[in-house]
Design an enzyme around this catalytic site. Structure first.
Site, mmCIF file in Angstrom:
data_model
loop_
_atom_site.group_PDB
_atom_site.id
_atom_site.type_symbol
_atom_site.label_atom_id
_atom_site.label_comp_id
_atom_site.label_asym_id
_atom_site.label_seq_id
_atom_site.Cartn_x
_atom_site.Cartn_y
_atom_site.Cartn_z
ATOM 1 N N LYS A 157 0.706 -1.195 0.080
ATOM 2 C CA LYS A 157 -0.031 0.044 -0.137
ATOM 3 C C LYS A 157 0.765 1.241 0.090
ATOM 4 O O LYS A 157 0.442 2.267 0.099
ATOM 5 C CB LYS A 157 -0.875 -0.063 1.293
ATOM 6 C CG LYS A 157 -1.875 -1.200 1.180
ATOM 7 C CD LYS A 157 -3.049 -0.635 0.541
ATOM 8 C CE LYS A 157 -4.198 -1.846 0.915
ATOM 9 N NZ LYS A 157 -4.086 -2.962 -0.075
ATOM 10 N N SER A 158 2.154 0.941 -0.199
ATOM 11 C CA SER A 158 2.851 2.229 -0.063
ATOM 12 C C SER A 158 2.644 3.393 -1.175
ATOM 13 O O SER A 158 2.571 4.485 -0.752
ATOM 14 C CB SER A 158 4.569 1.812 -0.224
ATOM 15 O OG SER A 158 4.932 1.213 0.932
ATOM 16 N N LYS A 171 15.429 -6.842 1.301
ATOM 17 C CA LYS A 171 16.235 -5.755 2.199
ATOM 18 C C LYS A 171 17.599 -6.117 2.496
ATOM 19 O O LYS A 171 18.342 -4.982 2.679
ATOM 20 C CB LYS A 171 15.129 -5.756 3.394
ATOM 21 C CG LYS A 171 13.957 -5.120 2.980
ATOM 22 C CD LYS A 171 13.216 -4.977 4.406
ATOM 23 C CE LYS A 171 11.880 -4.656 4.312
ATOM 24 N NZ LYS A 171 11.004 -4.193 5.244
ATOM 25 N N ASN A 191 15.644 -0.720 3.861
ATOM 26 C CA ASN A 191 13.843 -0.465 3.437
ATOM 27 C C ASN A 191 13.725 0.665 2.645
ATOM 28 O O ASN A 191 12.939 0.856 2.119
ATOM 29 C CB ASN A 191 12.937 -0.740 4.569
ATOM 30 C CG ASN A 191 12.643 0.487 5.478
ATOM 31 O OD1 ASN A 191 13.648 1.312 5.443
ATOM 32 N ND2 ASN A 191 11.679 0.493 6.107
ATOM 33 N N ASP A 195 12.027 0.647 9.422
ATOM 34 C CA ASP A 195 10.971 -0.590 9.811
ATOM 35 C C ASP A 195 10.767 -0.453 11.452
ATOM 36 O O ASP A 195 9.911 -0.592 12.129
ATOM 37 C CB ASP A 195 11.428 -2.071 9.610
ATOM 38 C CG ASP A 195 11.254 -2.380 8.209
ATOM 39 O OD1 ASP A 195 10.427 -1.588 7.548
ATOM 40 O OD2 ASP A 195 11.596 -3.068 7.470
ATOM 41 N N GLY A 228 13.928 -12.634 8.385
ATOM 42 C CA GLY A 228 14.157 -12.215 7.209
ATOM 43 C C GLY A 228 14.566 -10.508 7.297
ATOM 44 O O GLY A 228 15.023 -10.075 8.394
ATOM 45 N N GLY A 229 14.657 -9.884 6.282
ATOM 46 C CA GLY A 229 15.016 -8.425 6.195
ATOM 47 C C GLY A 229 14.157 -7.667 7.261
ATOM 48 O O GLY A 229 14.622 -6.694 7.900
ATOM 49 N N GLY A 232 0.039 -4.548 10.150
ATOM 50 C CA GLY A 232 0.963 -3.770 10.243
ATOM 51 C C GLY A 232 1.037 -2.169 9.434
ATOM 52 O O GLY A 232 1.764 -1.501 9.137
HETATM 53 P P1 NDP Z 1 11.777 -12.020 3.669
HETATM 54 O O1 NDP Z 1 11.599 -12.533 2.391
HETATM 55 O O2 NDP Z 1 13.311 -11.064 3.927
HETATM 56 O O3 NDP Z 1 11.823 -12.902 4.966
HETATM 57 C C1 NDP Z 1 10.689 -13.719 5.062
HETATM 58 C C2 NDP Z 1 10.528 -14.458 6.453
HETATM 59 O O4 NDP Z 1 9.475 -15.374 6.535
HETATM 60 C C3 NDP Z 1 11.795 -15.467 6.683
HETATM 61 O O5 NDP Z 1 12.001 -15.508 7.844
HETATM 62 C C4 NDP Z 1 11.038 -16.793 6.216
HETATM 63 O O6 NDP Z 1 11.612 -17.924 6.862
HETATM 64 C C5 NDP Z 1 9.611 -16.415 6.834
HETATM 65 N N1 NDP Z 1 8.730 -17.344 6.130
HETATM 66 C C6 NDP Z 1 8.126 -17.328 5.181
HETATM 67 N N2 NDP Z 1 7.119 -18.298 4.925
HETATM 68 C C7 NDP Z 1 6.759 -18.793 6.149
HETATM 69 C C8 NDP Z 1 6.177 -19.957 6.527
HETATM 70 N N3 NDP Z 1 5.032 -20.519 5.698
HETATM 71 N N4 NDP Z 1 6.248 -20.255 7.736
HETATM 72 C C9 NDP Z 1 7.071 -19.789 8.566
HETATM 73 N N5 NDP Z 1 7.915 -18.944 8.129
HETATM 74 C C10 NDP Z 1 8.067 -18.523 6.924
HETATM 75 O O7 NDP Z 1 10.762 -11.053 3.964
HETATM 76 P P2 NDP Z 1 10.462 -9.586 4.887
HETATM 77 O O8 NDP Z 1 11.361 -10.048 6.129
HETATM 78 O O9 NDP Z 1 11.238 -8.521 3.907
HETATM 79 O O10 NDP Z 1 9.298 -9.253 5.124
HETATM 80 C C11 NDP Z 1 8.396 -10.073 5.985
HETATM 81 C C12 NDP Z 1 6.808 -9.698 6.219
HETATM 82 O O11 NDP Z 1 6.706 -8.541 6.849
HETATM 83 C C13 NDP Z 1 6.271 -9.396 4.423
HETATM 84 O O12 NDP Z 1 4.970 -9.970 4.560
HETATM 85 C C14 NDP Z 1 6.355 -7.862 4.443
HETATM 86 O O13 NDP Z 1 4.864 -7.474 3.670
HETATM 87 C C15 NDP Z 1 6.117 -7.616 5.848
HETATM 88 N N6 NDP Z 1 6.593 -6.018 6.268
HETATM 89 C C16 NDP Z 1 5.643 -5.089 6.669
HETATM 90 C C17 NDP Z 1 6.178 -3.894 6.930
HETATM 91 C C18 NDP Z 1 5.185 -2.916 7.408
HETATM 92 O O14 NDP Z 1 5.494 -1.695 7.473
HETATM 93 N N7 NDP Z 1 3.921 -3.273 7.944
HETATM 94 C C19 NDP Z 1 7.416 -3.531 6.964
HETATM 95 C C20 NDP Z 1 8.369 -4.746 6.446
HETATM 96 C C21 NDP Z 1 7.832 -5.881 6.351
HETATM 97 P P3 NDP Z 1 12.972 -18.819 5.999
HETATM 98 O O15 NDP Z 1 13.902 -18.058 6.624
HETATM 99 O O16 NDP Z 1 12.744 -20.209 6.730
HETATM 100 O O17 NDP Z 1 12.716 -18.617 4.596
#
Ligand code: NDP
Length: 252
Positions: free
Chosen positions: A15-16, A65, A86, A101, A128-129, A236
């Site tokens: 939604k950015s 990220k 980010n 973030d 993750g990021g 979020g």
């Molecule tokens: P990344 O792709 O860097 O990391 C994803 C993470 O989710 C990893 O730790 C991954 O685990 C885990 N994961 C994915 N699928 C599953 C599952 N089925 N079960 C368990 N763990 C799972 O993404 P980001 O860290 O950049 O973003 C994460 C979420 O946060 C996104 O959905 C993003 O939209 C949201 N977000 C929202 C923000 C806001 O302002 N509201 C700001 C930043 C992010 P593994 O390491 O095992 O693959």
């Protein structure tokens, strides 16, 4: 007109563009802000193409990220500490990376939800990021403990090493029997309608369940949290909006 974009894969959910259009309207700025889908191995190329086409800056969403951290040629302290970026600003001869973030998350939890983090047991799902960006700001609130749980255990362990004392890495199975007053879902599981394998009872009675994903209604984590006795459910959107209040640090 200045051009900006959010870059990710997927990116349609973001939604950015709407939020930045609203901010621009309220401040009288004339900007164009779009969504840019980059291929999973094409982040740097997508950024360079956007920059060459006159782009002034970009927000970065999953899963790029850490790529953005590597691409930036100058970093804010908080981006350097998180090793994740980010927000990119394209100056003439440098790409400046910041990470807003954590500031957005903490401000939303404290000011909008009215939940203090000091002295609380906090569980962060995902490594993750997004998780990288929020760990230092969460620690700065002095929680009683901060546990990071991730599907791939080595990634959570790497974060515990990076951030040092105060961060404990667990597998989901190791969470059995533990209870947390604040649970933050920083996984992308909800985008695919999935629930991370949380054991029952991780939510202390009345706990805050915070889902970083927004605009998807009651996600599997929030539904699970409600049935497990969490008292405050949040998505979020507030984090996304509060990030905007966090200005670029000057690179110092
Ligand atoms: P990344 O792709 O860097 O990391 C994803 C993470 O989710 C990893 O730790 C991954 O685990 C885990 N994961 C994915 N699928 C599953 C599952 N089925 N079960 C368990 N763990 C799972 O993404 P980001 O860290 O950049 O973003 C994460 C979420 O946060 C996104 O959905 C993003 O939209 C949201 N977000 C929202 C923000 C806001 O302002 N509201 C700001 C930043 C992010 P593994 O390491 O095992 O693959």
């Amino acid at each position: 007109m200045d051009r900006y974009a959010v870059i990710g894969n997927p990116v349609a959910h973001s939604k950015s563009p709407e939020i930045h259009a609203e901010f621009a309207r309220s401040t009288g700025e004339d900007i164009e802000y779009g969504r840019l889908l980059a291929s999973l191995d094409g982040f740097a190329v997508a950024v360079e193409r956007f920059r060459a086409g006159g782009g002034k800056g970009a927000n970065v969403t999953l899963p790029f990220k850490e790529d953005a951290f590597r691409l930036a040629t100058a970093l804010s302290n908080r981006a350097r500490g998180a090793q994740a970026v980010n927000t990119l600003r394209f100056d003439r001869d440098r790409i400046f990376g910041d990470n807003t973030d954590g500031a957005g998350l903490v401000r939303d939890i404290r000011h909008n939800r009215g939940v203090a983090l000091a002295g609380k047991r906090v569980l962060l799902l995902g490594a993750g990021g997004a998780a990288r960006g929020v760990i230092a700001p969460l620690l700065a609130e002095h929680p009683a403990s901060l546990v990071v749980a991730n599907r791939t255990p080595g990634t959570a362990r790497a974060l515990a090493v990076l951030f040092g004392r105060g961060v404990e890495a667990n597998t989901y199975a190791e969470l059995a029997g533990a209870r947390f007053a604040v649970v933050v879902n920083a996984t992308s599981a909800s985008l695919a309608g999935n629930l991370p394998p949380l054991p029952e009872c991780v939510f202390a009675p009345g706990a805050l369940a915070y889902e970083m994903v927004y605009g998807m209604g009651e996600t599997p984590v929030l539904a699970f949290a409600r049935t497990q006795g969490a008292g405050v459910l949040a998505d979020g959107l507030g984090m996304l909006i509060e990030r905007r209040r966090s200005p670029f640090s000057s690179g110092a």
